[in-house]
Design an enzyme around this catalytic site. Sequence first.
Site, PDB file in Angstrom:
ATOM      1  N   LYS A  30      -2.453  -4.879  53.243  1.00 55.75           N
ATOM      2  CA  LYS A  30      -3.075  -6.074  52.659  1.00 55.75           C
ATOM      3  C   LYS A  30      -2.122  -6.803  51.729  1.00 55.75           C
ATOM      4  O   LYS A  30      -2.099  -8.030  51.694  1.00 55.75           O
ATOM      5  CB  LYS A  30      -4.348  -5.694  51.880  1.00 55.75           C
ATOM      6  N   LYS A  65      -6.210  -4.355  64.455  1.00 52.83           N
ATOM      7  CA  LYS A  65      -7.645  -4.063  64.488  1.00 52.83           C
ATOM      8  C   LYS A  65      -8.462  -5.361  64.363  1.00 52.83           C
ATOM      9  O   LYS A  65      -8.012  -6.319  63.730  1.00 52.83           O
ATOM     10  CB  LYS A  65      -8.025  -3.040  63.415  1.00 52.83           C
ATOM     11  N   LYS A 105     -12.882  -8.939  59.963  1.00 52.57           N
ATOM     12  CA  LYS A 105     -13.610 -10.119  59.460  1.00 52.57           C
ATOM     13  C   LYS A 105     -12.641 -11.119  58.864  1.00 52.57           C
ATOM     14  O   LYS A 105     -12.940 -12.297  58.788  1.00 52.57           O
ATOM     15  CB  LYS A 105     -14.533  -9.742  58.292  1.00 52.57           C
TER      16      LYS A 105
HETATM   17  P1  TYM Z   1     -15.098  -2.855  55.669  1.00 54.05           P
HETATM   18  O1  TYM Z   1     -16.014  -3.836  55.028  1.00 54.05           O
HETATM   19  O2  TYM Z   1     -13.694  -3.294  55.945  1.00 54.05           O
HETATM   20  O3  TYM Z   1     -15.722  -2.336  57.028  1.00 54.05           O
HETATM   21  C1  TYM Z   1     -17.004  -1.743  57.106  1.00 54.05           C
HETATM   22  C2  TYM Z   1     -16.994  -0.614  58.119  1.00 54.05           C
HETATM   23  O4  TYM Z   1     -16.566  -1.090  59.413  1.00 54.05           O
HETATM   24  C3  TYM Z   1     -15.497  -0.280  59.900  1.00 54.05           C
HETATM   25  N1  TYM Z   1     -14.590  -1.145  60.684  1.00 54.05           N
HETATM   26  C4  TYM Z   1     -14.191  -0.883  61.927  1.00 54.05           C
HETATM   27  N2  TYM Z   1     -14.469   0.124  62.777  1.00 54.05           N
HETATM   28  C5  TYM Z   1     -13.912   0.077  64.006  1.00 54.05           C
HETATM   29  N3  TYM Z   1     -13.089  -0.935  64.429  1.00 54.05           N
HETATM   30  C6  TYM Z   1     -12.776  -1.954  63.608  1.00 54.05           C
HETATM   31  N4  TYM Z   1     -11.985  -2.949  64.028  1.00 54.05           N
HETATM   32  C7  TYM Z   1     -13.345  -1.970  62.294  1.00 54.05           C
HETATM   33  N5  TYM Z   1     -13.252  -2.827  61.235  1.00 54.05           N
HETATM   34  C8  TYM Z   1     -14.016  -2.294  60.259  1.00 54.05           C
HETATM   35  C9  TYM Z   1     -14.810   0.261  58.644  1.00 54.05           C
HETATM   36  O5  TYM Z   1     -14.068   1.435  58.926  1.00 54.05           O
HETATM   37  C10 TYM Z   1     -15.998   0.503  57.732  1.00 54.05           C
HETATM   38  O6  TYM Z   1     -16.575   1.761  58.016  1.00 54.05           O
HETATM   39  N6  TYM Z   1     -13.579   0.260  52.029  1.00 54.05           N
HETATM   40  C11 TYM Z   1     -14.667  -0.041  52.940  1.00 54.05           C
HETATM   41  C12 TYM Z   1     -16.010  -0.248  52.250  1.00 54.05           C
HETATM   42  C13 TYM Z   1     -16.402   0.830  51.297  1.00 54.05           C
HETATM   43  C14 TYM Z   1     -16.902   2.117  51.665  1.00 54.05           C
HETATM   44  C15 TYM Z   1     -17.193   2.754  50.436  1.00 54.05           C
HETATM   45  C16 TYM Z   1     -17.106   2.757  52.891  1.00 54.05           C
HETATM   46  C17 TYM Z   1     -16.426   0.758  49.949  1.00 54.05           C
HETATM   47  N7  TYM Z   1     -16.904   1.898  49.422  1.00 54.05           N
HETATM   48  C18 TYM Z   1     -17.694   4.078  50.402  1.00 54.05           C
HETATM   49  C19 TYM Z   1     -17.613   4.074  52.859  1.00 54.05           C
HETATM   50  C20 TYM Z   1     -17.886   4.699  51.638  1.00 54.05           C
HETATM   51  C21 TYM Z   1     -14.355  -1.323  53.704  1.00 54.05           C
HETATM   52  O7  TYM Z   1     -13.585  -2.143  53.258  1.00 54.05           O
HETATM   53  O8  TYM Z   1     -15.092  -1.495  54.833  1.00 54.05           O
END
Ligand code: TYM
Length: 331
Positions: free
Chosen positions: A111, A194, A197
């Site tokens: 990032k 990947k 969003k």
């Molecule tokens: P975030 O908002 O980027 O994504 C949410 C969830 O979607 C999954 N994901 C994917 N899985 C498969 N292929 C993809 N291309 C893809 N893009 C996103 C992510 O792995 C995630 O599970 N840091 C986390 C949010 C968070 C969190 C937590 C998660 C904050 N605190 C505590 C679990 C536990 C995040 O940025 O997710």
Amino acid sequence: MQRIFSGIQPTGVPQLGNYLGAIRNWVALQADHECIFCLVDMHALTVWQDPASLRAQTLAQTAVLLAAGIDPKAHILYNQSAVSAHARLGWIFNCVSRLGWLNRMTQFKDKAGKDRENHSAGLYVYPNLMAADILAFHATRVPVGDDQRQHLELANDIAQKFNHDYGVDFFPAIEPLIPGETARIMSLRDGTKKMSKSDPSAQSRIELTDTADEIALKIRRAKTDPEPLPSDAAGLEGRPEARNLVSIFAALSGETIDTVLARHGGSGFGPFKQALADVVIAAVAPVADETRRLLEDPAHLQGVLRDGAARAEAICEPIVKDAERIVGFLR
Ligand code: TYM
């Protein structure tokens, strides 16, 4: 019953990767777990967010999650900033975690890129707050996509170091629940990146609010290679775009990759993309329709989050108070 915690950033509309990597599992896990799902607005703030759109996107994501099948009565859905225990335990973990550990986080490197000096301190300590999110609830299982694996390893390191430093057995070990093939859904424009969003190209992802026409167009335009589809999974080696499209098909149709290829192997991408658009539309269109309906009543969505926050707080507040007592904070 084991306690699940997971989160999603309320930045942009959830995309098919979020759905197949995480949200779909969240919905299924509700059957036999106690689930806590969080819109992590404090994590979103680690990169600049326009305040009005952060508010709007928090509500929009609430609508998408409800539309996808999250049950906010049997389980908990809320936004992170409404529960102060996250920030308080996050600070304690900033003091437990080591710079050397954070320096190894690949997501920060991705990032921040070359312009590291200009990123927020929040982006750097992000994994410490993520550990706090989970451990504030003593949650033991965390369903995420593959990109979060390293952050969960760090959360376990933090929990262990806290327990060791203070001579307690307070924080439990966390078990990541990462799906197989769908743990990493790739961009429709580049099979080595990947799906995200935050990708500047909306053509790179299917959003859970896309219309049937938008989905069909994005899939028609998805990057492929000139070879016909192979007849088994081994033939997808070195063909990231083909592998991604076939994985999405298999995940949504509930078939194995080999079964999908037994039917479509040997054919060009034209007819396959048509069939793929049909299965994606069948999965996404009902979520998109229900999301639109739910967004007509923002007060209801706010009520869901407020109720969820109160119930989340009742669980994590005593745990975080104990952690504060353990480190020596005077009350
Ligand atoms: P975030 O908002 O980027 O994504 C949410 C969830 O979607 C999954 N994901 C994917 N899985 C498969 N292929 C993809 N291309 C893809 N893009 C996103 C992510 O792995 C995630 O599970 N840091 C986390 C949010 C968070 C969190 C937590 C998660 C904050 N605190 C505590 C679990 C536990 C995040 O940025 O997710």
